[in-house]
Write an enzyme that holds these catalytic residues in place. Structure first.
Site, short mmCIF file in Angstrom:
data_model
loop_
_atom_site.label_atom_id
_atom_site.label_comp_id
_atom_site.label_asym_id
_atom_site.label_seq_id
_atom_site.Cartn_x
_atom_site.Cartn_y
_atom_site.Cartn_z
N ASP A 98 -3.65 -23.53 20.51
CA ASP A 98 -5.38 -23.61 20.27
C ASP A 98 -5.47 -24.66 19.20
O ASP A 98 -5.40 -24.53 17.94
CB ASP A 98 -5.57 -22.46 19.70
N ASN A 140 -8.04 -12.75 29.15
CA ASN A 140 -7.50 -12.17 28.33
C ASN A 140 -8.25 -10.84 27.75
O ASN A 140 -9.47 -10.98 27.77
CB ASN A 140 -7.28 -13.09 27.06
N GLY A 183 -13.79 -10.66 20.99
CA GLY A 183 -14.16 -9.32 20.16
C GLY A 183 -15.41 -8.93 20.82
O GLY A 183 -15.56 -8.96 22.03
N ASP A 221 -0.25 -15.98 21.97
CA ASP A 221 -1.75 -16.27 21.98
C ASP A 221 -2.12 -17.01 20.84
O ASP A 221 -1.92 -16.62 19.64
CB ASP A 221 -2.46 -15.04 22.32
N HIS A 222 -2.96 -18.04 20.78
CA HIS A 222 -3.33 -18.67 19.81
C HIS A 222 -2.46 -18.93 18.65
O HIS A 222 -2.65 -18.99 17.53
CB HIS A 222 -4.78 -17.86 19.09
N HIS A 266 -10.79 -16.50 28.11
CA HIS A 266 -10.58 -15.78 26.79
C HIS A 266 -11.85 -14.80 26.59
O HIS A 266 -12.80 -15.14 26.92
CB HIS A 266 -10.28 -16.61 25.60
ZN ZN Z 1 -8.57 -16.47 22.79
#
Ligand code: ZN
Length: 299
Positions: A101, A225, A176, A79-80, A203
Protein backbone atom coordinates in the site's frame (compact mmCIF):
# COMPACT_ATOMS: atom_id res chain seq x y z
CA UNK A 1 -4.27 -26.89 -0.49
CA UNK A 2 -2.08 -23.84 -0.18
CA UNK A 3 -2.01 -21.90 -3.48
CA UNK A 4 -0.96 -18.54 -4.85
CA UNK A 5 -3.58 -15.83 -4.63
CA UNK A 6 -3.18 -15.26 -8.38
CA UNK A 7 -4.64 -18.68 -9.15
CA UNK A 8 -7.70 -17.88 -7.07
CA UNK A 9 -8.36 -14.33 -8.30
CA UNK A 10 -7.60 -15.03 -11.97
CA UNK A 11 -10.13 -17.81 -12.01
CA UNK A 12 -12.73 -15.70 -10.20
CA UNK A 13 -12.14 -12.77 -12.56
CA UNK A 14 -12.54 -14.92 -15.68
CA UNK A 15 -15.68 -16.60 -14.38
CA UNK A 16 -17.24 -13.40 -12.98
CA UNK A 17 -17.39 -13.91 -9.23
CA UNK A 18 -15.52 -12.58 -6.20
CA UNK A 19 -13.66 -14.42 -3.44
CA UNK A 20 -13.92 -13.36 0.20
CA UNK A 21 -10.55 -12.45 1.71
CA UNK A 22 -11.24 -12.82 5.41
CA UNK A 23 -9.30 -11.86 8.49
CA UNK A 24 -7.14 -14.82 9.52
CA UNK A 25 -5.70 -13.22 12.61
CA UNK A 26 -5.43 -16.39 14.71
CA UNK A 27 -6.08 -20.12 14.77
CA UNK A 28 -9.77 -19.65 15.65
CA UNK A 29 -10.38 -17.54 12.54
CA UNK A 30 -8.38 -19.99 10.40
CA UNK A 31 -10.29 -23.09 11.55
CA UNK A 32 -13.66 -21.35 11.24
CA UNK A 33 -13.13 -20.02 7.72
CA UNK A 34 -11.55 -23.19 6.33
CA UNK A 35 -14.48 -25.13 7.80
CA UNK A 36 -16.88 -22.81 5.96
CA UNK A 37 -14.89 -23.15 2.71
CA UNK A 38 -14.83 -26.94 2.87
CA UNK A 39 -18.53 -27.24 3.69
CA UNK A 40 -19.46 -25.01 0.76
CA UNK A 41 -16.64 -26.19 -1.58
CA UNK A 42 -15.35 -22.66 -2.08
CA UNK A 43 -11.88 -21.16 -2.60
CA UNK A 44 -10.72 -18.93 0.25
CA UNK A 45 -8.23 -16.12 0.86
CA UNK A 46 -6.92 -15.08 4.27
CA UNK A 47 -5.62 -11.62 5.04
CA UNK A 48 -3.51 -10.61 8.01
CA UNK A 49 -1.44 -7.59 9.03
CA UNK A 50 2.16 -7.13 10.09
CA UNK A 51 1.27 -5.87 13.57
CA UNK A 52 -0.92 -8.83 14.55
CA UNK A 53 1.79 -11.49 14.15
CA UNK A 54 4.41 -11.91 16.88
CA UNK A 55 6.24 -14.35 14.60
CA UNK A 56 5.31 -14.26 10.88
CA UNK A 57 7.31 -17.43 10.13
CA UNK A 58 5.38 -19.43 12.73
CA UNK A 59 2.13 -17.85 11.58
CA UNK A 60 2.66 -18.74 7.91
CA UNK A 61 3.64 -22.31 8.83
CA UNK A 62 0.43 -22.66 10.81
CA UNK A 63 -1.82 -21.34 8.04
CA UNK A 64 -0.01 -23.41 5.42
CA UNK A 65 -0.42 -26.57 7.52
CA UNK A 66 -4.19 -26.03 7.80
CA UNK A 67 -4.43 -25.02 4.14
CA UNK A 68 -2.52 -28.05 2.87
CA UNK A 69 -4.86 -30.34 4.79
CA UNK A 70 -7.93 -28.58 3.36
CA UNK A 71 -9.81 -29.94 0.36
CA UNK A 72 -10.20 -26.45 -1.14
CA UNK A 73 -7.69 -23.87 -2.45
CA UNK A 74 -6.50 -21.45 0.24
CA UNK A 75 -4.22 -18.41 -0.21
CA UNK A 76 -2.71 -16.09 2.37
CA UNK A 77 -2.13 -12.38 1.74
CA UNK A 78 -0.11 -9.98 3.85
CA UNK A 79 -2.46 -7.01 3.82
CA UNK A 80 -1.29 -3.38 3.76
CA UNK A 81 2.41 -4.12 4.25
CA UNK A 82 3.55 -0.73 5.54
CA UNK A 83 6.89 -0.52 3.74
CA UNK A 84 9.02 -2.29 1.18
CA UNK A 85 11.02 -4.27 3.75
CA UNK A 86 7.82 -5.55 5.39
CA UNK A 87 6.54 -6.81 2.05
CA UNK A 88 9.79 -8.63 1.31
CA UNK A 89 9.80 -10.08 4.84
CA UNK A 90 6.27 -11.34 4.14
CA UNK A 91 7.50 -13.15 1.03
CA UNK A 92 10.32 -14.67 3.07
CA UNK A 93 7.96 -15.74 5.86
CA UNK A 94 5.78 -17.70 3.42
CA UNK A 95 2.77 -15.58 2.47
CA UNK A 96 1.45 -16.63 -0.93
CA UNK A 97 0.60 -12.99 -1.68
CA UNK A 98 1.62 -9.54 -0.49
CA UNK A 99 -0.38 -6.37 -0.74
CA UNK A 100 1.72 -3.24 -0.90
CA UNK A 101 0.00 0.00 0.00
CA UNK A 102 1.83 3.06 -1.31
CA UNK A 103 -1.40 4.78 -2.24
CA UNK A 104 -0.38 7.94 -0.35
CA UNK A 105 2.77 8.36 -2.48
CA UNK A 106 2.80 10.28 -5.77
CA UNK A 107 2.01 8.08 -8.77
CA UNK A 108 5.56 7.67 -10.12
CA UNK A 109 7.08 6.78 -6.74
CA UNK A 110 4.27 4.35 -6.03
CA UNK A 111 4.68 2.66 -9.43
CA UNK A 112 8.46 2.45 -9.14
CA UNK A 113 8.41 0.77 -5.74
CA UNK A 114 5.62 -1.62 -6.68
CA UNK A 115 7.38 -2.63 -9.89
CA UNK A 116 10.48 -3.57 -7.92
CA UNK A 117 8.45 -5.62 -5.49
CA UNK A 118 6.70 -7.40 -8.36
CA UNK A 119 10.08 -8.51 -9.74
CA UNK A 120 11.11 -9.97 -6.38
CA UNK A 121 7.76 -11.59 -5.59
CA UNK A 122 7.24 -13.10 -9.03
CA UNK A 123 10.69 -14.64 -9.01
CA UNK A 124 9.50 -16.89 -6.15
CA UNK A 125 5.90 -17.36 -7.29
CA UNK A 126 4.26 -14.88 -4.89
CA UNK A 127 1.28 -12.74 -5.97
CA UNK A 128 1.32 -8.94 -5.67
CA UNK A 129 -1.66 -6.70 -5.01
CA UNK A 130 -1.25 -2.92 -4.95
CA UNK A 131 -3.59 -0.01 -4.32
CA UNK A 132 -4.24 3.08 -6.35
CA UNK A 133 -6.41 5.88 -5.04
CA UNK A 134 -7.01 5.62 -1.32
CA UNK A 135 -9.55 3.57 0.62
CA UNK A 136 -10.13 5.61 3.80
CA UNK A 137 -11.61 4.76 7.19
CA UNK A 138 -15.33 4.28 7.80
CA UNK A 139 -15.20 6.41 10.94
CA UNK A 140 -14.40 9.40 8.71
CA UNK A 141 -16.59 8.20 5.85
CA UNK A 142 -18.71 11.33 5.61
CA UNK A 143 -15.55 13.33 4.88
CA UNK A 144 -12.60 11.30 3.61
CA UNK A 145 -14.71 8.41 2.22
CA UNK A 146 -15.47 10.66 -0.70
CA UNK A 147 -11.92 11.58 -1.65
CA UNK A 148 -9.07 9.97 -3.59
CA UNK A 149 -11.11 7.67 -5.82
CA UNK A 150 -9.13 5.59 -8.28
CA UNK A 151 -8.75 7.31 -11.63
CA UNK A 152 -9.26 4.90 -14.57
CA UNK A 153 -6.52 6.50 -16.75
CA UNK A 154 -3.98 6.23 -13.95
CA UNK A 155 -5.10 2.72 -13.07
CA UNK A 156 -4.55 1.48 -16.61
CA UNK A 157 -1.07 3.01 -16.69
CA UNK A 158 -0.23 1.69 -13.23
CA UNK A 159 -1.18 -1.89 -14.11
CA UNK A 160 0.80 -1.75 -17.35
CA UNK A 161 3.89 -0.20 -15.77
CA UNK A 162 4.10 -2.35 -12.65
CA UNK A 163 3.04 -5.83 -13.77
CA UNK A 164 0.93 -6.36 -10.60
CA UNK A 165 -1.42 -9.33 -10.38
CA UNK A 166 -4.41 -7.46 -8.97
CA UNK A 167 -5.37 -3.90 -8.12
CA UNK A 168 -7.18 -2.56 -5.05
CA UNK A 169 -9.43 0.29 -6.12
CA UNK A 170 -11.10 3.12 -4.22
CA UNK A 171 -14.71 3.29 -5.44
CA UNK A 172 -16.58 4.31 -2.29
CA UNK A 173 -15.98 1.63 0.34
CA UNK A 174 -14.07 2.27 3.57
CA UNK A 175 -12.15 0.32 6.20
CA UNK A 176 -13.79 -0.56 9.53
CA UNK A 177 -17.23 0.59 10.69
CA UNK A 178 -19.08 3.09 8.51
CA UNK A 179 -20.39 6.39 9.83
CA UNK A 180 -22.84 7.09 7.06
CA UNK A 181 -24.15 4.92 4.24
CA UNK A 182 -21.63 3.45 1.79
CA UNK A 183 -22.21 4.61 -1.77
CA UNK A 184 -20.29 2.63 -4.33
CA UNK A 185 -19.51 4.33 -7.64
CA UNK A 186 -20.43 1.52 -10.00
CA UNK A 187 -19.82 3.60 -13.13
CA UNK A 188 -16.25 4.20 -12.01
CA UNK A 189 -15.86 0.52 -11.17
CA UNK A 190 -17.13 -0.53 -14.61
CA UNK A 191 -14.69 1.83 -16.29
CA UNK A 192 -11.80 0.53 -14.19
CA UNK A 193 -12.82 -3.00 -15.13
CA UNK A 194 -12.82 -2.09 -18.81
CA UNK A 195 -9.46 -0.35 -18.70
CA UNK A 196 -7.46 -2.65 -16.42
CA UNK A 197 -6.42 -6.09 -17.55
CA UNK A 198 -6.15 -7.57 -14.03
CA UNK A 199 -8.64 -8.64 -11.35
CA UNK A 200 -9.78 -5.79 -9.09
CA UNK A 201 -9.95 -5.85 -5.29
CA UNK A 202 -12.45 -4.21 -2.98
CA UNK A 203 -11.17 -3.23 0.46
CA UNK A 204 -13.54 -2.39 3.30
CA UNK A 205 -16.13 -5.05 2.41
CA UNK A 206 -17.46 -5.13 6.00
CA UNK A 207 -20.78 -3.32 6.30
CA UNK A 208 -20.86 -2.40 2.60
CA UNK A 209 -24.18 -4.15 1.99
CA UNK A 210 -24.83 -7.56 0.42
CA UNK A 211 -26.28 -6.18 -2.81
CA UNK A 212 -23.37 -3.78 -3.29
CA UNK A 213 -20.89 -6.62 -2.80
CA UNK A 214 -22.72 -8.89 -5.23
CA UNK A 215 -22.95 -6.18 -7.87
CA UNK A 216 -19.27 -5.26 -7.44
CA UNK A 217 -18.30 -8.91 -7.99
CA UNK A 218 -20.27 -8.86 -11.25
CA UNK A 219 -18.18 -5.89 -12.38
CA UNK A 220 -14.55 -6.92 -12.11
CA UNK A 221 -14.07 -7.31 -8.35
CA UNK A 222 -12.45 -10.72 -7.80
CA UNK A 223 -11.48 -10.32 -4.13
CA UNK A 224 -13.40 -8.64 -1.31
CA UNK A 225 -11.66 -7.96 2.01
CA UNK A 226 -13.65 -8.57 5.19
CA UNK A 227 -11.93 -7.93 8.49
CA UNK A 228 -14.23 -6.18 10.95
CA UNK A 229 -17.27 -8.34 10.10
CA UNK A 230 -15.28 -11.45 11.05
CA UNK A 231 -14.55 -10.13 14.54
CA UNK A 232 -18.11 -8.82 14.87
CA UNK A 233 -19.55 -12.24 13.94
CA UNK A 234 -17.57 -13.94 16.72
CA UNK A 235 -18.59 -11.28 19.20
CA UNK A 236 -22.29 -11.37 18.26
CA UNK A 237 -22.39 -15.17 18.56
CA UNK A 238 -20.81 -14.94 22.00
CA UNK A 239 -23.27 -12.30 23.20
CA UNK A 240 -26.18 -14.39 21.98
CA UNK A 241 -24.91 -17.56 23.64
CA UNK A 242 -24.90 -16.02 27.17
CA UNK A 243 -22.49 -18.61 28.54
CA UNK A 244 -22.39 -19.44 32.23
CA UNK A 245 -21.30 -22.29 34.51
CA UNK A 246 -19.83 -25.24 32.60
CA UNK A 247 -21.26 -24.02 29.31
CA UNK A 248 -18.35 -21.56 29.49
CA UNK A 249 -16.27 -24.39 27.98
CA UNK A 250 -18.16 -23.72 24.72
CA UNK A 251 -16.55 -20.28 24.53
CA UNK A 252 -14.22 -20.99 21.60
CA UNK A 253 -16.73 -23.20 19.76
CA UNK A 254 -19.33 -20.43 19.90
CA UNK A 255 -16.90 -17.90 18.42
CA UNK A 256 -15.71 -20.39 15.78
CA UNK A 257 -19.26 -21.20 14.68
CA UNK A 258 -20.24 -17.53 14.59
CA UNK A 259 -17.31 -16.75 12.28
CA UNK A 260 -17.95 -19.85 10.19
CA UNK A 261 -21.58 -18.91 9.49
CA UNK A 262 -20.52 -15.38 8.51
CA UNK A 263 -17.89 -16.68 6.08
CA UNK A 264 -20.50 -18.99 4.51
CA UNK A 265 -22.64 -15.90 3.99
CA UNK A 266 -19.71 -14.16 2.27
CA UNK A 267 -19.35 -17.07 -0.15
CA UNK A 268 -23.02 -16.58 -1.07
CA UNK A 269 -22.91 -12.84 -1.65
CA UNK A 270 -19.69 -12.90 -3.69
CA UNK A 271 -20.93 -15.73 -5.94
CA UNK A 272 -17.97 -17.85 -4.79
CA UNK A 273 -19.92 -20.71 -3.23
CA UNK A 274 -19.12 -24.08 -4.82
CA UNK A 275 -16.29 -22.71 -7.01
CA UNK A 276 -13.43 -24.72 -5.46
CA UNK A 277 -11.35 -26.95 -7.75
CA UNK A 278 -8.83 -29.66 -7.03
CA UNK A 279 -5.28 -29.55 -8.32
CA UNK A 280 -1.69 -30.37 -7.52
CA UNK A 281 -0.13 -27.60 -5.38
CA UNK A 282 1.97 -25.24 -7.47
CA UNK A 283 3.30 -22.92 -4.83
CA UNK A 284 6.90 -22.49 -3.69
CA UNK A 285 9.88 -24.76 -4.23
CA UNK A 286 7.93 -27.40 -6.14
CA UNK A 287 6.98 -24.83 -8.75
CA UNK A 288 10.57 -23.70 -9.09
CA UNK A 289 11.80 -27.29 -9.49
CA UNK A 290 14.23 -26.95 -6.60
CA UNK A 291 13.31 -30.26 -4.98
CA UNK A 292 15.09 -32.60 -7.35
CA UNK A 293 11.90 -33.03 -9.35
CA UNK A 294 10.92 -35.30 -12.19
CA UNK A 295 13.64 -34.34 -14.64
CA UNK A 296 16.29 -35.49 -12.24
CA UNK A 297 14.54 -38.82 -11.57
CA UNK A 298 14.24 -39.54 -15.30
CA UNK A 299 17.98 -39.47 -15.85
ZN1 ZN B 1 -7.51 -2.37 3.07
Amino acid sequence: MYVTMKEIVDRAYKEGYGVPAVLGENETCIIAAIGAAEETKSPLIFINFVDTMPDPFFYCRMVKTYADQASVPVALCLDHSPDFADAVAGIQAGFSAVMIDRSRLPFDENAKEVKELVRIAHSVGVTVEAELGHVGDGENYETDGKTAFTDPDEAQRFVEETGIDCLAVAVGTAHGAYRGTPKIQFDRLRELHERCSVPLVLHGGSGSGDENIYKACQNGIAKVNFARDIVQAGYDALMEAKLEGDSMYDFFDVITNGIKEKVKHFFEITGCKGKAWSQIPEFGVQKLGLEGGKEHEDK
